[in-house]
Design a protein around this motif. Structure first.
Motif, mmCIF file in Angstrom:
data_model
loop_
_atom_site.group_PDB
_atom_site.id
_atom_site.type_symbol
_atom_site.label_atom_id
_atom_site.label_comp_id
_atom_site.label_asym_id
_atom_site.label_seq_id
_atom_site.Cartn_x
_atom_site.Cartn_y
_atom_site.Cartn_z
ATOM 1 N N SER A 194 0.881 -1.135 -0.132
ATOM 2 C CA SER A 194 0.074 0.249 0.085
ATOM 3 C C SER A 194 0.918 0.965 -0.139
ATOM 4 N N ARG A 195 2.011 1.055 0.414
ATOM 5 C CA ARG A 195 2.994 2.215 0.181
ATOM 6 C C ARG A 195 3.444 2.828 -1.156
ATOM 7 N N ASN A 196 3.111 1.861 -2.302
ATOM 8 C CA ASN A 196 3.500 2.197 -3.436
ATOM 9 C C ASN A 196 2.484 2.746 -4.591
ATOM 10 N N LEU A 197 2.715 3.426 -5.392
ATOM 11 C CA LEU A 197 1.742 3.735 -6.298
ATOM 12 C C LEU A 197 1.782 2.884 -7.382
ATOM 13 N N SER A 198 0.926 2.877 -8.106
ATOM 14 C CA SER A 198 0.806 2.014 -9.584
ATOM 15 C C SER A 198 1.775 2.167 -10.454
ATOM 16 N N ASP A 199 2.177 0.986 -11.212
ATOM 17 C CA ASP A 199 3.167 1.233 -12.117
ATOM 18 C C ASP A 199 2.762 2.169 -13.286
ATOM 19 N N GLU A 200 1.373 2.197 -13.529
ATOM 20 C CA GLU A 200 0.963 2.921 -14.626
ATOM 21 C C GLU A 200 1.241 4.454 -14.181
ATOM 22 N N LEU A 201 0.863 5.014 -13.152
ATOM 23 C CA LEU A 201 1.298 6.283 -12.537
ATOM 24 C C LEU A 201 2.744 6.416 -12.501
ATOM 25 N N MET A 202 3.632 5.470 -12.038
ATOM 26 C CA MET A 202 5.029 5.735 -12.145
ATOM 27 C C MET A 202 5.412 6.123 -13.669
ATOM 28 N N GLN A 203 4.746 5.282 -14.684
ATOM 29 C CA GLN A 203 5.206 5.502 -15.930
ATOM 30 C C GLN A 203 4.834 7.094 -16.334
ATOM 31 N N GLU A 204 3.770 7.438 -15.852
ATOM 32 C CA GLU A 204 3.389 8.784 -16.183
ATOM 33 C C GLU A 204 4.407 9.768 -15.818
ATOM 34 N N VAL A 205 4.747 9.631 -14.421
ATOM 35 C CA VAL A 205 5.911 10.266 -13.999
ATOM 36 C C VAL A 205 7.245 10.270 -14.606
ATOM 37 N N ALA A 206 7.655 9.150 -15.244
ATOM 38 C CA ALA A 206 8.775 9.156 -15.919
ATOM 39 C C ALA A 206 8.473 9.767 -17.268
ATOM 40 N N ALA A 207 7.321 9.650 -17.865
ATOM 41 C CA ALA A 207 7.230 10.093 -19.016
ATOM 42 C C ALA A 207 7.383 11.695 -18.972
ATOM 43 N N HIS A 208 7.098 12.368 -17.940
ATOM 44 C CA HIS A 208 7.199 13.609 -17.646
ATOM 45 C C HIS A 208 8.459 14.120 -17.218
ATOM 46 N N GLY A 209 9.292 13.367 -17.369
ATOM 47 C CA GLY A 209 10.883 13.617 -17.054
ATOM 48 C C GLY A 209 11.239 13.409 -15.541
ATOM 49 N N GLY A 210 10.315 12.627 -14.918
ATOM 50 C CA GLY A 210 10.506 12.620 -13.413
ATOM 51 C C GLY A 210 11.694 11.258 -12.976
ATOM 52 N N LEU A 211 11.779 11.422 -11.675
ATOM 53 C CA LEU A 211 12.871 10.647 -11.306
ATOM 54 C C LEU A 211 12.170 9.728 -9.923
ATOM 55 N N ILE A 212 12.333 8.398 -9.764
ATOM 56 C CA ILE A 212 11.585 7.620 -8.971
ATOM 57 C C ILE A 212 13.120 6.924 -8.070
ATOM 58 N N GLY A 213 13.006 7.289 -6.906
ATOM 59 C CA GLY A 213 13.845 6.883 -5.701
ATOM 60 C C GLY A 213 13.506 5.681 -5.153
ATOM 61 N N ILE A 214 14.251 4.398 -5.242
ATOM 62 C CA ILE A 214 13.588 2.958 -4.924
ATOM 63 C C ILE A 214 14.512 2.959 -3.329
ATOM 64 N N GLY A 215 13.446 2.596 -2.678
ATOM 65 C CA GLY A 215 13.744 2.647 -0.982
ATOM 66 C C GLY A 215 14.508 1.295 -0.890
ATOM 67 N N TYR A 216 14.920 1.235 0.626
ATOM 68 C CA TYR A 216 15.904 0.117 1.010
ATOM 69 C C TYR A 216 15.022 -0.748 2.274
ATOM 70 N N TRP A 217 13.545 -0.303 2.360
ATOM 71 C CA TRP A 217 13.121 -1.099 3.488
ATOM 72 C C TRP A 217 11.689 -1.953 2.786
ATOM 73 N N ASP A 218 11.107 -2.834 3.838
ATOM 74 C CA ASP A 218 10.293 -3.808 3.263
ATOM 75 C C ASP A 218 9.085 -2.914 3.017
#
Length: 389
Positions: free
Chosen positions: A283-307
């Motif tokens: 539940s902490r994570n947004l959908s892949d489709e929304l992350m693809q929209e962020v990336a298409a907008h030139g955005g950056l996604i930081g991958i965390g280190y916790w469960d």
């Protein structure tokens, strides 16, 4: 008798002060920012050589919240300057946490309670921070300024493209400076006042989270009640922040509000710390489709280190989420977003970041992929989107 009573009162007060100053803050943090016990990681010579020559960057740590001198190595928490140096970190985003609800969870939280108030009192922060989220942000900015000033040049508070370029030039000469950037986790420290956007910018805030674990005046939280998009005030804040040169952070923001931000902002956004839903159905994570929209907008996604972000917080588990993110979003859109010192349990601290380089190399990542994800993407992003002066 009066003198005896007075001496007793003074002694009791001194003991209480000593407990608050030296004992309670340590006990609190030791219970919150955990490192899973492990043997020292064996790093291959090829991985260590590669790690030592790349730029390493992390988009999120909450280290300013705790009662520690970040210029000194401590046996608690996840981040300090000596450990940043040991991990070859070139850029670290320090983020101010100002409010956190009781019973905090990923599903549903209200805004009518606050654990941070108890923490700032226990750590003897100035009294004005006990009652104002804005003052908590200003105080943490002051802490970062002081740490940078006292670091003998090791830590540089970066506020502009010029500042970042100067640090990178020093690193190219062999001087291992660390670029320290400052952000806020949720924009509730604005306290409903648009003018406070300028106030935060003036003290060095360069990344603005919109929400944290609860809905606020700007938008609905991913973990709140309403699921709302941006309010009128939220729209004003986003436009003002972007105009000044702040980067918008969508971590913890409701999907509806993320879409509103992408439609409104002329500049790319960051998700400073989180994970990929397809790799970790949390539940902490947004959908892949929304992350693809962020990336298409030139955005950056930081991958965390916790469960909560990657499900499996081992180095291999983190790297599997990074692999999934690259395959889903493209290598230029993926970065590191640890959430260090954010009341999470991790399997490596910032001094051990070479374990990610080693694991990626062992998993068949190319040197280009490793270089970009470990830090080049983040450094390039800030080099383009920080203010020019």
């Amino acid at each position: 008798m009066i003198k005896v009573i007075s001496a007793t009162v003074v002694a009791v007060l001194l003991i209480c002060w000593a407990v608050l100053e030296f004992v309670l803050p340590v006990k609190i943090e030791l219970s919150q920012n955990l490192i899973v016990p492990h043997e020292s990681y064996a790093i291959s010579s090829a991985a260590q050589t590669l790690h030592d020559r790349i730029l390493v960057a992390d988009l999120h740590t909450d280290s300013l919240l705790w009662k520690r001198d970040l210029n000194q190595y401590e046996n608690r928490g996840h981040v300090d300057v000596p450990r940043l140096q040991a991990g070859n970190v070139a850029l670290q985003m320090f983020t101010a946490v100002t409010k956190s609800p009781e019973g905090q969870n990923y599903e549903e939280n209200t805004s009518d309670s606050d654990n941070i108030t108890y923490l700032v009192m226990a750590q003897l922060w100035p009294i004005k921070t006990w009652f104002s989220l804005l003052e908590r942000t200003l105080y943490q900015a002051g802490k970062l300024e002081e740490f940078a000033s006292d670091s003998n040049g090791a830590l540089v508070f970066v506020k502009s493209q010029r500042d970042l370029t100067a640090v990178l030039e020093q690193r190219a000469k062999g001087n291992a400076q660390i670029a320290a950037l400052y952000g806020i986790e949720g924009a509730h420290p604005l306290e409903g006042q648009l003018d406070n956007v300028q106030t935060l910018f003036d003290v060095g805030v360069r990344m603005m989270g919109i929400t944290h674990f609860f809905d606020n005046e700007l938008a609905g939280s991913l973990h709140g009640i309403s699921g709302d998009g941006l309010s009128d005030f939220g729209r004003e804040v986003v436009l003002q922040a972007v105009e000044l040169g702040m980067i918008i952070d969508i971590a913890h923001v409701s999907p509806t509000a993320v879409k509103d931000i992408l439609a409104l902002s002329p500049k790319p956004v960051i998700l400073s710390h989180g994970g990929m839903k397809g790799a970790c159905d949390s539940s902490r994570n947004l959908s892949d489709e929304l992350m693809q929209e962020v990336a298409a907008h030139g955005g950056l996604i930081g991958i965390g280190y916790w469960d909560g972000a990657v499900c499996d917080a081992s180095p291999l588990g983190v790297v599997k989420s990074i692999r999934y993110a690259i395959d889903t979003l493209g290598v230029n859109s993926v970065a590191l977003g640890s959430d260090y010192d954010g009341t999470v349990s991790v399997t490596f601290d910032t001094s051990e970041l070479a374990v990610l380089t080693d694991t990626m190399l062992a998993q068949g990542f190319t040197e280009e992929e490793i270089t970009k994800v470990m830090g080049a993407n983040a450094v390039d992003f800030f080099s383009r989107h920080l203010p020019n002066d």
